[in-house]
Design a protein around this motif. Structure first.
Motif, PDB file in Angstrom:
ATOM      1  N   LEU A   1     -52.437   7.347  -7.736  1.00 47.37           N
ATOM      2  CA  LEU A   1     -52.687   7.289  -9.165  1.00 47.37           C
ATOM      3  C   LEU A   1     -53.632   6.091  -9.328  1.00 47.37           C
ATOM      4  CD1 LEU A   1     -49.809   7.380 -11.738  1.00 47.37           C
ATOM      5  CD2 LEU A   1     -51.775   5.894 -12.008  1.00 47.37           C
ATOM      6  N   THR A   2     -54.837   6.321  -9.815  1.00 44.98           N
ATOM      7  CA  THR A   2     -55.849   5.266  -9.903  1.00 44.98           C
ATOM      8  C   THR A   2     -56.054   4.847 -11.348  1.00 44.98           C
ATOM      9  OG1 THR A   2     -56.948   6.126  -7.929  1.00 44.98           O
ATOM     10  CG2 THR A   2     -58.248   4.675  -9.349  1.00 44.98           C
ATOM     11  N   VAL A   3     -56.008   3.530 -11.580  1.00 44.86           N
ATOM     12  CA  VAL A   3     -56.135   2.986 -12.927  1.00 44.86           C
ATOM     13  C   VAL A   3     -57.123   1.826 -12.903  1.00 44.86           C
ATOM     14  CG1 VAL A   3     -54.874   1.963 -14.859  1.00 44.86           C
ATOM     15  CG2 VAL A   3     -53.736   3.614 -13.401  1.00 44.86           C
ATOM     16  N   SER A   4     -58.002   1.780 -13.884  1.00 48.19           N
ATOM     17  CA  SER A   4     -58.966   0.691 -14.012  1.00 48.19           C
ATOM     18  C   SER A   4     -58.258  -0.591 -14.421  1.00 48.19           C
ATOM     19  CB  SER A   4     -60.015   1.052 -15.066  1.00 48.19           C
ATOM     20  OG  SER A   4     -60.808  -0.082 -15.362  1.00 48.19           O
ATOM     21  N   THR A   5     -58.751  -1.707 -13.910  1.00 49.78           N
ATOM     22  CA  THR A   5     -58.180  -3.014 -14.247  1.00 49.78           C
ATOM     23  C   THR A   5     -58.862  -3.650 -15.452  1.00 49.78           C
ATOM     24  OG1 THR A   5     -59.680  -4.128 -12.711  1.00 49.78           O
ATOM     25  CG2 THR A   5     -57.517  -3.465 -11.863  1.00 49.78           C
ATOM     26  N   GLU A   6     -59.752  -2.936 -16.096  1.00 48.01           N
ATOM     27  CA  GLU A   6     -60.532  -3.522 -17.193  1.00 48.01           C
ATOM     28  C   GLU A   6     -59.731  -3.741 -18.470  1.00 48.01           C
ATOM     29  OE1 GLU A   6     -64.047  -1.166 -17.690  1.00 48.01           O
ATOM     30  OE2 GLU A   6     -64.805  -1.683 -15.708  1.00 48.01           O
ATOM     31  N   ASN A   7     -58.612  -3.052 -18.638  1.00 48.63           N
ATOM     32  CA  ASN A   7     -57.798  -3.191 -19.843  1.00 48.63           C
ATOM     33  C   ASN A   7     -56.774  -4.304 -19.691  1.00 48.63           C
ATOM     34  OD1 ASN A   7     -58.860  -0.984 -21.444  1.00 48.63           O
ATOM     35  ND2 ASN A   7     -57.919   0.371 -19.946  1.00 48.63           N
ATOM     36  N   PRO A   8     -56.180  -4.741 -20.797  1.00 51.77           N
ATOM     37  CA  PRO A   8     -55.080  -5.707 -20.706  1.00 51.77           C
ATOM     38  C   PRO A   8     -53.888  -5.076 -19.981  1.00 51.77           C
ATOM     39  CG  PRO A   8     -55.859  -5.493 -22.989  1.00 51.77           C
ATOM     40  CD  PRO A   8     -56.536  -4.426 -22.182  1.00 51.77           C
ATOM     41  N   PRO A   9     -53.017  -5.894 -19.375  1.00 51.82           N
ATOM     42  CA  PRO A   9     -51.886  -5.366 -18.606  1.00 51.82           C
ATOM     43  C   PRO A   9     -51.032  -4.352 -19.355  1.00 51.82           C
ATOM     44  CG  PRO A   9     -52.079  -7.719 -18.243  1.00 51.82           C
ATOM     45  CD  PRO A   9     -53.074  -7.365 -19.306  1.00 51.82           C
ATOM     46  N   GLU A  10     -50.755  -4.571 -20.620  1.00 49.45           N
ATOM     47  CA  GLU A  10     -49.918  -3.649 -21.385  1.00 49.45           C
ATOM     48  C   GLU A  10     -50.536  -2.252 -21.450  1.00 49.45           C
ATOM     49  OE1 GLU A  10     -49.150  -7.747 -22.243  1.00 49.45           O
ATOM     50  OE2 GLU A  10     -51.007  -6.645 -22.535  1.00 49.45           O
ATOM     51  N   ILE A  11     -51.844  -2.184 -21.602  1.00 45.13           N
ATOM     52  CA  ILE A  11     -52.549  -0.890 -21.662  1.00 45.13           C
ATOM     53  C   ILE A  11     -52.560  -0.243 -20.281  1.00 45.13           C
ATOM     54  CG2 ILE A  11     -54.741   0.256 -22.190  1.00 45.13           C
ATOM     55  CD1 ILE A  11     -53.304  -0.885 -24.659  1.00 45.13           C
ATOM     56  N   ILE A  12     -52.777  -1.048 -19.249  1.00 48.86           N
ATOM     57  CA  ILE A  12     -52.757  -0.527 -17.873  1.00 48.86           C
ATOM     58  C   ILE A  12     -51.405   0.112 -17.580  1.00 48.86           C
ATOM     59  CG2 ILE A  12     -52.824  -1.165 -15.420  1.00 48.86           C
ATOM     60  CD1 ILE A  12     -54.886  -3.352 -16.221  1.00 48.86           C
ATOM     61  N   VAL A  13     -50.332  -0.590 -17.910  1.00 53.33           N
ATOM     62  CA  VAL A  13     -48.986  -0.067 -17.661  1.00 53.33           C
ATOM     63  C   VAL A  13     -48.745   1.190 -18.485  1.00 53.33           C
ATOM     64  CG1 VAL A  13     -46.515  -0.554 -17.920  1.00 53.33           C
ATOM     65  CG2 VAL A  13     -48.021  -2.266 -16.909  1.00 53.33           C
ATOM     66  N   GLU A  14     -49.174   1.187 -19.722  1.00 59.53           N
ATOM     67  CA  GLU A  14     -49.021   2.378 -20.572  1.00 59.53           C
ATOM     68  C   GLU A  14     -49.739   3.569 -19.949  1.00 59.53           C
ATOM     69  OE1 GLU A  14     -50.776   3.521 -24.874  1.00 59.53           O
ATOM     70  OE2 GLU A  14     -49.577   1.673 -24.840  1.00 59.53           O
ATOM     71  N   ASN A  15     -50.958   3.357 -19.445  1.00 63.19           N
ATOM     72  CA  ASN A  15     -51.716   4.435 -18.786  1.00 63.19           C
ATOM     73  C   ASN A  15     -51.001   4.934 -17.533  1.00 63.19           C
ATOM     74  OD1 ASN A  15     -53.763   4.322 -20.706  1.00 63.19           O
ATOM     75  ND2 ASN A  15     -55.037   2.955 -19.496  1.00 63.19           N
ATOM     76  N   ILE A  16     -50.457   4.018 -16.761  1.00 62.25           N
ATOM     77  CA  ILE A  16     -49.730   4.400 -15.543  1.00 62.25           C
ATOM     78  C   ILE A  16     -48.510   5.236 -15.903  1.00 62.25           C
ATOM     79  CG2 ILE A  16     -48.319   3.510 -13.641  1.00 62.25           C
ATOM     80  CD1 ILE A  16     -50.331   1.102 -13.561  1.00 62.25           C
ATOM     81  N   LEU A  17     -47.733   4.764 -16.864  1.00 65.51           N
ATOM     82  CA  LEU A  17     -46.508   5.469 -17.239  1.00 65.51           C
ATOM     83  C   LEU A  17     -46.809   6.866 -17.795  1.00 65.51           C
ATOM     84  CD1 LEU A  17     -44.516   2.499 -18.773  1.00 65.51           C
ATOM     85  CD2 LEU A  17     -44.157   3.598 -16.548  1.00 65.51           C
ATOM     86  N   LYS A  18     -47.894   7.001 -18.539  1.00 62.08           N
ATOM     87  CA  LYS A  18     -48.289   8.330 -19.047  1.00 62.08           C
ATOM     88  C   LYS A  18     -48.606   9.259 -17.883  1.00 62.08           C
ATOM     89  CE  LYS A  18     -50.232   6.989 -23.514  1.00 62.08           C
ATOM     90  NZ  LYS A  18     -51.485   6.772 -24.248  1.00 62.08           N
ATOM     91  N   GLN A  19     -49.355   8.750 -16.907  1.00 59.74           N
ATOM     92  CA  GLN A  19     -49.710   9.575 -15.749  1.00 59.74           C
ATOM     93  C   GLN A  19     -48.479   9.918 -14.915  1.00 59.74           C
ATOM     94  OE1 GLN A  19     -53.366   8.717 -13.537  1.00 59.74           O
ATOM     95  NE2 GLN A  19     -53.852   7.196 -15.108  1.00 59.74           N
ATOM     96  N   LEU A  20     -47.569   8.968 -14.765  1.00 57.92           N
ATOM     97  CA  LEU A  20     -46.350   9.242 -14.005  1.00 57.92           C
ATOM     98  C   LEU A  20     -45.502  10.276 -14.708  1.00 57.92           C
ATOM     99  CD1 LEU A  20     -45.241   5.682 -12.835  1.00 57.92           C
ATOM    100  CD2 LEU A  20     -46.220   7.512 -11.431  1.00 57.92           C
ATOM    101  N   ASP A  21     -45.413  10.199 -16.024  1.00 53.13           N
ATOM    102  CA  ASP A  21     -44.627  11.166 -16.797  1.00 53.13           C
ATOM    103  C   ASP A  21     -45.202  12.560 -16.657  1.00 53.13           C
ATOM    104  OD1 ASP A  21     -42.391  11.658 -18.509  1.00 53.13           O
ATOM    105  OD2 ASP A  21     -43.835  11.980 -20.139  1.00 53.13           O
ATOM    106  N   LYS A  22     -46.531  12.660 -16.674  1.00 50.79           N
ATOM    107  CA  LYS A  22     -47.182  13.962 -16.512  1.00 50.79           C
ATOM    108  C   LYS A  22     -46.899  14.562 -15.147  1.00 50.79           C
ATOM    109  CE  LYS A  22     -50.992  13.272 -19.687  1.00 50.79           C
ATOM    110  NZ  LYS A  22     -52.407  12.973 -19.814  1.00 50.79           N
ATOM    111  N   SER A  23     -46.805  13.706 -14.134  1.00 54.93           N
ATOM    112  CA  SER A  23     -46.575  14.209 -12.781  1.00 54.93           C
ATOM    113  C   SER A  23     -45.087  14.313 -12.468  1.00 54.93           C
ATOM    114  CB  SER A  23     -47.244  13.272 -11.757  1.00 54.93           C
ATOM    115  OG  SER A  23     -46.573  12.033 -11.706  1.00 54.93           O
ATOM    116  N   LYS A  24     -44.245  13.907 -13.426  1.00 53.73           N
ATOM    117  CA  LYS A  24     -42.786  13.920 -13.246  1.00 53.73           C
ATOM    118  C   LYS A  24     -42.351  13.107 -12.037  1.00 53.73           C
ATOM    119  CE  LYS A  24     -42.237  16.613 -16.760  1.00 53.73           C
ATOM    120  NZ  LYS A  24     -42.431  15.935 -18.007  1.00 53.73           N
ATOM    121  N   ILE A  25     -43.067  12.037 -11.828  1.00 54.18           N
ATOM    122  CA  ILE A  25     -42.825  11.094 -10.735  1.00 54.18           C
ATOM    123  C   ILE A  25     -42.605  11.846  -9.459  1.00 54.18           C
ATOM    124  CG2 ILE A  25     -41.472   9.166  -9.892  1.00 54.18           C
ATOM    125  CD1 ILE A  25     -40.853   8.457 -12.733  1.00 54.18           C
TER     126      ILE A  25
END
Length: 168
Positions: free
Chosen positions: A144-168
């Protein structure tokens, strides 16, 4: 998101935010967090603090320790911050637990990360070694690849959305 037995390895070059993002993900998922740097041998820490990059031989015992740590926590799952720069390192990290391991790759540019590293005062890894990490990096194809350009809270939110879509 339901609790699972997944080992999440938050990876990338130095300065990308592995520790910060890893801790935040572990908190949200209610999993233990392990800072991979704490498992380096004193010799490895000394070598890096002197501005010398680690080689594959230096990293092997460290990667094996982290794999053992992941296995010890396989009943509950965990989050581990680890550079995991090469595919062969990721193979060692997920040995015998591959089906329960997910990589989260924090992808940033050299320019962005060197700025971050020069602002750090509490880390053994000098900014001079960032170039060698980028040279060693083999970007993962299955992470799961995420850009580091956003603040940490946004990065984590993006990760969690992607994990939820993939059902971990």
């Amino acid at each position: 998101m339901e609790k699972n037995k997944t080992t999440f390895i938050v990876m990338g070059v130095s300065g990308c935010g592995k520790s910060t993002i890893g801790r935040m993900i572990a908190t949200v998922l209610e999993l233990p967090f392990f800072e991979g740097d704490e498992y380096h041998s004193p010799e490895n820490v000394l070598k890096m603090s002197q501005g010398n990059p680690l080689n594959d031989e230096d990293r092997l015992s460290w990667l094996l320790r982290l794999n053992s740590l992941a296995k010890q926590n396989s009943d509950s799952g965990s989050v581990i911050a680890c550079s995991a720069l090469k595919e062969k390192y990721r193979s060692i990290l997920s040995k015998d637990i591959k089906e329960h391991t997910r990589y989260i790759y924090l992808k940033g540019s050299f320019e962005e990360l060197i700025k971050r590293m020069t602002l750090r005062t509490d880390h053994f890894m000098p900014p001079a070694l960032l170039k060698s990490q980028f040279e060693t990096l083999e970007p993962p194809e299955d992470a799961l690849t995420v850009s580091t350009e956003n603040p940490p809270e946004i990065i984590v939110e993006n990760i969690l959305k992607q994990l939820d879509k993939s059902k971990i």
